[in-house]
Enzyme design. Structure first.
Site, PDB file in Angstrom:
ATOM      1  N   GLU A   7       4.286  -4.967   7.580  1.00 31.89           N
ATOM      2  CA  GLU A   7       3.621  -3.744   8.064  1.00 31.89           C
ATOM      3  C   GLU A   7       3.869  -3.355   9.567  1.00 31.89           C
ATOM      4  O   GLU A   7       3.792  -2.543  10.038  1.00 31.89           O
ATOM      5  CB  GLU A   7       2.156  -4.213   7.947  1.00 31.89           C
ATOM      6  CG  GLU A   7       1.355  -3.854   6.633  1.00 31.89           C
ATOM      7  CD  GLU A   7       1.341  -5.166   5.787  1.00 31.89           C
ATOM      8  OE1 GLU A   7       2.306  -6.325   5.934  1.00 31.89           O
ATOM      9  OE2 GLU A   7       0.807  -5.010   4.549  1.00 31.89           O
ATOM     10  N   GLU A  21      -0.456  -9.230  -0.714  1.00 34.88           N
ATOM     11  CA  GLU A  21      -1.963  -9.515  -0.245  1.00 34.88           C
ATOM     12  C   GLU A  21      -2.620  -9.551  -1.576  1.00 34.88           C
ATOM     13  O   GLU A  21      -3.593 -10.480  -1.865  1.00 34.88           O
ATOM     14  CB  GLU A  21      -2.650  -8.551   0.662  1.00 34.88           C
ATOM     15  CG  GLU A  21      -2.127  -8.771   2.053  1.00 34.88           C
ATOM     16  CD  GLU A  21      -2.308  -7.224   3.030  1.00 34.88           C
ATOM     17  OE1 GLU A  21      -2.307  -6.144   2.593  1.00 34.88           O
ATOM     18  OE2 GLU A  21      -2.988  -7.647   3.756  1.00 34.88           O
ATOM     19  N   GLY A  44       0.692  -4.890   0.980  1.00 36.48           N
ATOM     20  CA  GLY A  44      -0.745  -5.008   0.255  1.00 36.48           C
ATOM     21  C   GLY A  44      -0.417  -5.739  -1.318  1.00 36.48           C
ATOM     22  O   GLY A  44      -0.977  -6.202  -1.792  1.00 36.48           O
ATOM     23  N   ALA A  48       0.806  -1.231   0.098  1.00 35.76           N
ATOM     24  CA  ALA A  48      -0.019  -0.013  -0.077  1.00 35.76           C
ATOM     25  C   ALA A  48       1.181   1.145   0.043  1.00 35.76           C
ATOM     26  O   ALA A  48       2.053   0.922   0.469  1.00 35.76           O
ATOM     27  CB  ALA A  48      -1.078   0.016   1.158  1.00 35.76           C
TER      28      ALA A  48
HETATM   29  N1  COA Z   1       4.442   3.314  -0.608  1.00 35.34           N
HETATM   30  C1  COA Z   1       4.898   4.434  -1.421  1.00 35.34           C
HETATM   31  N2  COA Z   1       6.110   4.529  -1.899  1.00 35.34           N
HETATM   32  C2  COA Z   1       7.064   3.521  -1.890  1.00 35.34           C
HETATM   33  C3  COA Z   1       6.493   2.219  -1.412  1.00 35.34           C
HETATM   34  C4  COA Z   1       5.535   2.163  -0.734  1.00 35.34           C
HETATM   35  N3  COA Z   1       4.794   0.999  -0.071  1.00 35.34           N
HETATM   36  N4  COA Z   1       7.459   1.276  -1.554  1.00 35.34           N
HETATM   37  C5  COA Z   1       8.515   2.076  -2.436  1.00 35.34           C
HETATM   38  N5  COA Z   1       8.086   3.309  -2.524  1.00 35.34           N
HETATM   39  C6  COA Z   1       8.688   4.332  -3.370  1.00 35.34           C
HETATM   40  C7  COA Z   1       9.922   4.939  -2.441  1.00 35.34           C
HETATM   41  O1  COA Z   1       9.675   6.054  -1.510  1.00 35.34           O
HETATM   42  C8  COA Z   1      10.796   5.559  -3.682  1.00 35.34           C
HETATM   43  O2  COA Z   1      10.105   6.651  -4.230  1.00 35.34           O
HETATM   44  P1  COA Z   1      11.256   8.146  -4.215  1.00 35.34           P
HETATM   45  O3  COA Z   1      12.041   7.547  -5.437  1.00 35.34           O
HETATM   46  O4  COA Z   1      10.098   9.163  -4.595  1.00 35.34           O
HETATM   47  O5  COA Z   1      11.826   8.301  -2.982  1.00 35.34           O
HETATM   48  C9  COA Z   1      10.377   4.742  -4.823  1.00 35.34           C
HETATM   49  O6  COA Z   1       9.225   4.013  -4.767  1.00 35.34           O
HETATM   50  C10 COA Z   1      11.677   3.376  -5.085  1.00 35.34           C
HETATM   51  O7  COA Z   1      11.787   2.991  -3.618  1.00 35.34           O
HETATM   52  P2  COA Z   1      13.238   2.827  -2.799  1.00 35.34           P
HETATM   53  O8  COA Z   1      13.008   2.424  -1.460  1.00 35.34           O
HETATM   54  O9  COA Z   1      14.258   3.833  -3.301  1.00 35.34           O
HETATM   55  O10 COA Z   1      13.860   1.320  -3.609  1.00 35.34           O
HETATM   56  P3  COA Z   1      14.796   0.251  -2.764  1.00 35.34           P
HETATM   57  O11 COA Z   1      15.095  -0.451  -3.835  1.00 35.34           O
HETATM   58  O12 COA Z   1      16.063   1.059  -2.123  1.00 35.34           O
HETATM   59  O13 COA Z   1      14.036  -0.483  -1.861  1.00 35.34           O
HETATM   60  C11 COA Z   1      11.966  -1.610  -0.966  1.00 35.34           C
HETATM   61  C12 COA Z   1      13.049  -1.218  -2.229  1.00 35.34           C
HETATM   62  C13 COA Z   1      10.921  -2.483  -1.377  1.00 35.34           C
HETATM   63  C14 COA Z   1      13.031  -2.426   0.026  1.00 35.34           C
HETATM   64  C15 COA Z   1      11.605  -0.343  -0.250  1.00 35.34           C
HETATM   65  O14 COA Z   1      10.833   0.502  -1.285  1.00 35.34           O
HETATM   66  C16 COA Z   1      10.548  -0.705   0.830  1.00 35.34           C
HETATM   67  O15 COA Z   1      10.878  -0.937   1.697  1.00 35.34           O
HETATM   68  N6  COA Z   1       9.410  -0.052   0.507  1.00 35.34           N
HETATM   69  C17 COA Z   1       8.174  -0.437   1.471  1.00 35.34           C
HETATM   70  C18 COA Z   1       7.626  -1.655   1.730  1.00 35.34           C
HETATM   71  C19 COA Z   1       6.626  -1.830   2.355  1.00 35.34           C
HETATM   72  O16 COA Z   1       6.759  -1.634   3.748  1.00 35.34           O
HETATM   73  N7  COA Z   1       5.348  -2.198   2.146  1.00 35.34           N
HETATM   74  C20 COA Z   1       4.040  -2.286   2.964  1.00 35.34           C
HETATM   75  C21 COA Z   1       3.363  -1.152   3.127  1.00 35.34           C
HETATM   76  S1  COA Z   1       1.837  -1.547   3.925  1.00 35.34           S
END
Ligand code: COA
Length: 260
Positions: A134, A114, A111, A66
Site C-alpha cells: 500500500e 489481510e 487486502g 483491494a
Molecule cells: N486492483 C485492481 N486491479 C488489479 C489489481 C488490484 N489490486 N491487481 C491486479 N489487477 C488487474 C490489473 O490491473 C490487470 O487488469 P487489466 O488486464 O484489465 O489491465 C489484471 O489484474 C492483471 O494484472 P497485471 O498487473 O497485468 O498482472 P502482472 O502479472 O503483470 O502483475 C501484480 C501482477 C500483482 C504484481 C500487479 O497486478 C500488481 O502490482 N497489482 C496490485 C497489487 C497491489 O498494490 N495491491 C494492494 C492494493 S491496496
C-alpha cells in the site's frame, strides 16, 4: 445464494469459498467484499459447514489486494467507510467460531494478505508472493493489516513489510510465521482439503471454544488469558463430546462427536 464475484460450495462438512475475479487477480472490489461478508455471515450459522477453505480462482493469485480502481479518488470519509467495511469482513472471518483455512496460490497482496491473515491459519503454494504494497500507492493497509501482521510476525518484521511495501516468497513467509506451511502448487489443495477433513471430523464445540481461548486470550494479559482458558476448559470438560472423546480413547475406538 447466487453470487457474482465469489463461489461457495459445500461438501462433507467443508465449505469452499473462492474469490472469483481471475481476470483482475481476484482483487477485492466493494461488491466482492459485500458478497464475502454475506457468505461468511451465512456460514456462521450453517451447521453443515464445519470448516471453511478460502482460496482464489486461477493460478496467478489468491487475492491481489483491494481493487485499486476504487481507491483512486476517495474523500476521507469514503476511505474510512471502505476500511471499516473491509475490517468488518476480516473480523467476521476471524471470529467465525469455526476454522477458516486460507489456501494461498500466487499473489496475496494488500487486502489479499489481510484476508489471509484474518483466517485461522494459512497454507501456501511455493509460487505464493505475499506483501502489503500500500505505501507504494500512498496508502497504508486498512483492512487490519498493520495490526494482524505485527501480532503474527512481530513489530520489526511487520514494520519492514508495511513501510517498504516489499513482496516476500512463500518460504520467507513461512520462516517468519506468516504462513504455516508451504506445498508445491499441485500439492496445495489436496493438503488443505486433508487438513480441513480432519477438522470437520472434530467436535465443532471443541474447535469453537479453542478458537475463542486463543483469539480472546490474545487481547488479555497472561493471567486474564489463563483464567479465560480455565473457564473455557470447564465448558469443554463437562461436554458430552469430552465424555465421548475420553471414553473412545480408553475403549480404543474412534470417537463419535455430537457437537454438544
Ligand atoms: N486492483 C485492481 N486491479 C488489479 C489489481 C488490484 N489490486 N491487481 C491486479 N489487477 C488487474 C490489473 O490491473 C490487470 O487488469 P487489466 O488486464 O484489465 O489491465 C489484471 O489484474 C492483471 O494484472 P497485471 O498487473 O497485468 O498482472 P502482472 O502479472 O503483470 O502483475 C501484480 C501482477 C500483482 C504484481 C500487479 O497486478 C500488481 O502490482 N497489482 C496490485 C497489487 C497491489 O498494490 N495491491 C494492494 C492494493 S491496496
Amino acid at each position: 445464494m447466487a453470487y457474482e464475484n465469489i463461489l461457495c460450495e459445500s461438501a462433507d462438512g467443508i465449505a469452499t469459498v473462492t474469490v472469483n475475479r481471475p481476470d483482475k487477480l481476484n482483487a477485492l472490489n466493494k461488491a466482492t467484499i459485500q458478497e464475502l461478508d454475506q457468505c461468511f455471515s451465512s456460514l456462521k450459522d450453517d451447521t453443515s459447514a464445519r470448516v471453511v477453505v478460502l482460496r482464489g480462482s486461477g493460478e496467478k493469485a489468491f487475492v491481489a489486494g483491494a481493487d485499486i480502481n476504487e481507491l483512486a479518488n476517495m474523500t476521507a470519509s469514503e476511505a474510512e467507510i471502505l476500511a471499516s467495511g473491509g475490517q468488518r469482513l476480516m473480523d467476521r472471518i476471524e471470529n467465525l467460531g469455526k476454522p477458516v483455512v486460507a489456501a494461498i496460490g500466487g499473489f496475496a497482496l494488500g487486502g489479499g494478505c489481510e484476508l489471509a491473515m484474518a483466517c485461522t491459519f494459512r497454507y501456501a503454494a511455493d509460487n505464493a508472493r505475499l506483501g502489503l504494497p500500500e505505501t507504494g500507492l500512498g496508502l497504508i493497509p486498512g483492512f487490519g493489516g498493520t495490526q494482524r501482521l505485527s501480532r503474527l510476525v512481530g513489530r520489526g518484521r511487520a514494520l519492514e513489510l508495511v513501510l517498504t511495501g516489499g513482496m516476500i516468497s512463500a518460504a520467507e513467509a513461512a520462516e517468519m510465521g506468516l504462513v504455516n506451511k508451504v506445498f508445491t502448487n499441485e500439492e496445495l489443495m489436496p493438503a488443505v482439503m486433508k487438513v480441513a477433513a480432519g477438522l470437520a471430523g472434530k467436535s465443532t464445540l471443541t474447535l469453537r471454544v479453542a478458537l475463542q481461548a486463543v483469539n480472546e486470550g490474545l487481547t488479555m494479559n497472561l493471567g486474564g488469558g489463563c483464567r479465560l482458558e480455565a473457564a473455557l476448559f470447564g465448558v469443554c470438560g463437562s461436554s458430552e463430546d469430552a465424555k465421548e472423546g475420553c471414553a473412545a480413547f480408553l475403549a480404543k475406538r474412534k470417537p463419535e462427536f455430537t457437537d454438544r
